[in-house]
Write a protein that holds these residues in place. Structure first.
Motif, PDB file in Angstrom:
ATOM      1  N   PHE A  56      48.476  38.998  37.443  1.00 33.47           N
ATOM      2  CA  PHE A  56      47.036  39.123  37.268  1.00 33.47           C
ATOM      3  C   PHE A  56      46.321  37.845  37.711  1.00 33.47           C
ATOM      4  O   PHE A  56      45.306  37.891  38.411  1.00 33.47           O
ATOM      5  CB  PHE A  56      46.716  39.431  35.809  1.00 33.47           C
ATOM      6  CG  PHE A  56      45.248  39.505  35.501  1.00 33.47           C
ATOM      7  CD1 PHE A  56      44.518  40.644  35.789  1.00 33.47           C
ATOM      8  CD2 PHE A  56      44.593  38.424  34.926  1.00 33.47           C
ATOM      9  CE1 PHE A  56      43.160  40.713  35.517  1.00 33.47           C
ATOM     10  CE2 PHE A  56      43.239  38.486  34.649  1.00 33.47           C
ATOM     11  CZ  PHE A  56      42.522  39.637  34.939  1.00 33.47           C
ATOM     12  N   LEU A  57      46.866  36.684  37.324  1.00 34.81           N
ATOM     13  CA  LEU A  57      46.243  35.402  37.676  1.00 34.81           C
ATOM     14  C   LEU A  57      46.323  35.148  39.183  1.00 34.81           C
ATOM     15  O   LEU A  57      45.377  34.625  39.785  1.00 34.81           O
ATOM     16  CB  LEU A  57      46.920  34.261  36.908  1.00 34.81           C
ATOM     17  CG  LEU A  57      46.698  34.261  35.399  1.00 34.81           C
ATOM     18  CD1 LEU A  57      47.507  33.140  34.740  1.00 34.81           C
ATOM     19  CD2 LEU A  57      45.218  34.114  35.054  1.00 34.81           C
ATOM     20  N   ILE A  58      47.441  35.537  39.809  1.00 35.23           N
ATOM     21  CA  ILE A  58      47.582  35.371  41.255  1.00 35.23           C
ATOM     22  C   ILE A  58      46.569  36.244  41.986  1.00 35.23           C
ATOM     23  O   ILE A  58      45.927  35.815  42.950  1.00 35.23           O
ATOM     24  CB  ILE A  58      49.017  35.707  41.700  1.00 35.23           C
ATOM     25  CG1 ILE A  58      49.990  34.647  41.185  1.00 35.23           C
ATOM     26  CG2 ILE A  58      49.102  35.797  43.226  1.00 35.23           C
ATOM     27  CD1 ILE A  58      51.445  34.976  41.430  1.00 35.23           C
ATOM     28  N   GLU A  59      46.413  37.484  41.530  1.00 32.68           N
ATOM     29  CA  GLU A  59      45.441  38.390  42.150  1.00 32.68           C
ATOM     30  C   GLU A  59      44.025  37.861  41.995  1.00 32.68           C
ATOM     31  O   GLU A  59      43.214  37.946  42.925  1.00 32.68           O
ATOM     32  CB  GLU A  59      45.547  39.782  41.524  1.00 32.68           C
ATOM     33  CG  GLU A  59      46.819  40.521  41.887  1.00 32.68           C
ATOM     34  CD  GLU A  59      46.980  41.815  41.123  1.00 32.68           C
ATOM     35  OE1 GLU A  59      47.813  42.632  41.533  1.00 32.68           O
ATOM     36  OE2 GLU A  59      46.272  42.008  40.109  1.00 32.68           O
ATOM     37  N   LEU A  60      43.728  37.312  40.826  1.00 33.50           N
ATOM     38  CA  LEU A  60      42.406  36.737  40.580  1.00 33.50           C
ATOM     39  C   LEU A  60      42.151  35.563  41.525  1.00 33.50           C
ATOM     40  O   LEU A  60      41.080  35.451  42.130  1.00 33.50           O
ATOM     41  CB  LEU A  60      42.297  36.291  39.122  1.00 33.50           C
ATOM     42  CG  LEU A  60      40.947  35.693  38.689  1.00 33.50           C
ATOM     43  CD1 LEU A  60      39.837  36.729  38.818  1.00 33.50           C
ATOM     44  CD2 LEU A  60      41.026  35.191  37.247  1.00 33.50           C
ATOM     45  N   ALA A  61      43.157  34.688  41.674  1.00 34.22           N
ATOM     46  CA  ALA A  61      43.017  33.534  42.570  1.00 34.22           C
ATOM     47  C   ALA A  61      42.858  33.990  44.015  1.00 34.22           C
ATOM     48  O   ALA A  61      42.048  33.436  44.769  1.00 34.22           O
ATOM     49  CB  ALA A  61      44.240  32.620  42.425  1.00 34.22           C
ATOM     50  N   ALA A  62      43.615  35.024  44.418  1.00 34.91           N
ATOM     51  CA  ALA A  62      43.519  35.536  45.787  1.00 34.91           C
ATOM     52  C   ALA A  62      42.132  36.105  46.051  1.00 34.91           C
ATOM     53  O   ALA A  62      41.561  35.903  47.137  1.00 34.91           O
ATOM     54  CB  ALA A  62      44.583  36.608  46.016  1.00 34.91           C
ATOM     55  N   GLY A  63      41.566  36.815  45.071  1.00 34.55           N
ATOM     56  CA  GLY A  63      40.226  37.365  45.224  1.00 34.55           C
ATOM     57  C   GLY A  63      39.174  36.279  45.370  1.00 34.55           C
ATOM     58  O   GLY A  63      38.256  36.388  46.197  1.00 34.55           O
ATOM     59  N   ILE A  64      39.321  35.215  44.590  1.00 34.31           N
ATOM     60  CA  ILE A  64      38.373  34.097  44.665  1.00 34.31           C
ATOM     61  C   ILE A  64      38.463  33.400  46.020  1.00 34.31           C
ATOM     62  O   ILE A  64      37.451  33.097  46.655  1.00 34.31           O
ATOM     63  CB  ILE A  64      38.636  33.097  43.516  1.00 34.31           C
ATOM     64  CG1 ILE A  64      38.315  33.750  42.168  1.00 34.31           C
ATOM     65  CG2 ILE A  64      37.809  31.827  43.700  1.00 34.31           C
ATOM     66  CD1 ILE A  64      38.716  32.919  40.972  1.00 34.31           C
ATOM     67  N   LEU A  65      39.709  33.163  46.479  1.00 31.67           N
ATOM     68  CA  LEU A  65      39.901  32.508  47.778  1.00 31.67           C
ATOM     69  C   LEU A  65      39.369  33.364  48.918  1.00 31.67           C
ATOM     70  O   LEU A  65      38.780  32.844  49.875  1.00 31.67           O
ATOM     71  CB  LEU A  65      41.392  32.213  47.992  1.00 31.67           C
ATOM     72  CG  LEU A  65      41.989  31.106  47.125  1.00 31.67           C
ATOM     73  CD1 LEU A  65      43.497  31.022  47.334  1.00 31.67           C
ATOM     74  CD2 LEU A  65      41.342  29.763  47.439  1.00 31.67           C
TER      75      LEU A  65
END
Length: 256
Positions: free
Chosen positions: A95-104
């Motif tokens: 979940f945290l990786i997906e969130l970071a990918a979306g922000i980037l």
């Protein structure tokens, strides 16, 4: 000890959720494998090793999701707090990786667009007509998106392809730029009129004048809300799975 109705319900929901999660891992790994095996032409057009690396990452992530989904199913069936704890931790990490990918992606979206434009134009200018995979990929893309060149048909006037030996020197762009009656056949609606800009219907009936970058952006823009909705839906499902894992762990602890 006889299981309560609530515990049975949580176990069933967690099992069903993780089975779906496991299937999503299969799909992700499958798409990555498909890109590696069957999409060499697409990779050639964008001409960057990062793309093939991304496909391998998809395969790795898909395999990881398979393992996590399997642990969630087994943890629910066996009521194993250890497996459920591992499952919760891994789900939170995803979940945290997906969130970071979306922000980037939102921050560097314009850089990604510029990269796509640059690499598309470079492959058209330098490799169209020189490399079969690149040529086939451009032809297929122009037929599907009904476009011509990176920014327009005039891009071919400065390409290596225009300088090469061709059957008809008067044709300043490839046949794939022509409008077609049936994409399964791929034949131009009227080949002669496609190469006759003096015809009043040239730009509307016989020739695709828009650049492929513009058409691709419009294709993405039309589907961006669907993609965003899918992403939000997946994130909500993951949160739901974490909540179920916590609830099941608490019920197991209270029943010990």
């Amino acid at each position: 000890m006889v299981e309560s109705c609530g515990l049975k319900c949580i176990k069933a929901l967690l099992f069903v959720f993780n089975f779906i999660f496991w299937l999503s891992g299969c799909a992700l790994a499958g798409v990555g494998i498909w890109i590696v095996i069957d999409s060499e032409s697409f990779i050639q057009v964008l001409d960057n090793p990062l793309l093939i690396n991304a496909a391998y990452i998809m395969i790795g992530v898909g395999g990881f999701v398979l393992i996590v989904g399997f642990c969630g199913c087994c943890g629910a069936l066996k009521e194993s707090k250890c497996m459920l704890g591992f499952y919760f931790t891994m789900l939170l990490l995803i979940f945290l990786i997906e969130l970071a990918a979306g922000i980037l992606a939102s921050i560097y979206g314009s850089d990604i667009e510029r990269y796509v434009e640059k690499t598309m134009n470079e492959t058209l200018q330098l490799e169209y007509g020189e490399k079969k995979l690149v040529t086939d990929a451009w032809d297929e893309g122009q037929l599907v998106f009904e476009c011509c060149g990176t920014y327009g048909y005039s891009d071919y006037l400065t390409s290596r392809w225009i300088e090469s030996d061709r059957a008809n020197p008067s044709e300043n762009y490839p046949e794939s730029c022509c409008k077609i009656a049936d994409i399964t056949i791929g034949q131009p609606t009227d080949r002669a009129k496609c190469y006759d800009p003096t015809d009043p219907m040239w730009a509307t009936e016989y020739m695709n004048t828009n650049g492929c970058v513009q058409e691709f952006k419009e294709w993405v823009d039309q589907r961006i809300y669907i993609l965003g909705g899918v992403g939000i839906g997946i994130a909500c499902l993951q949160l739901f799975g974490m909540i179920l894992a916590i609830c099941l762990c608490r019920n197991i602890r209270s029943g010990d």
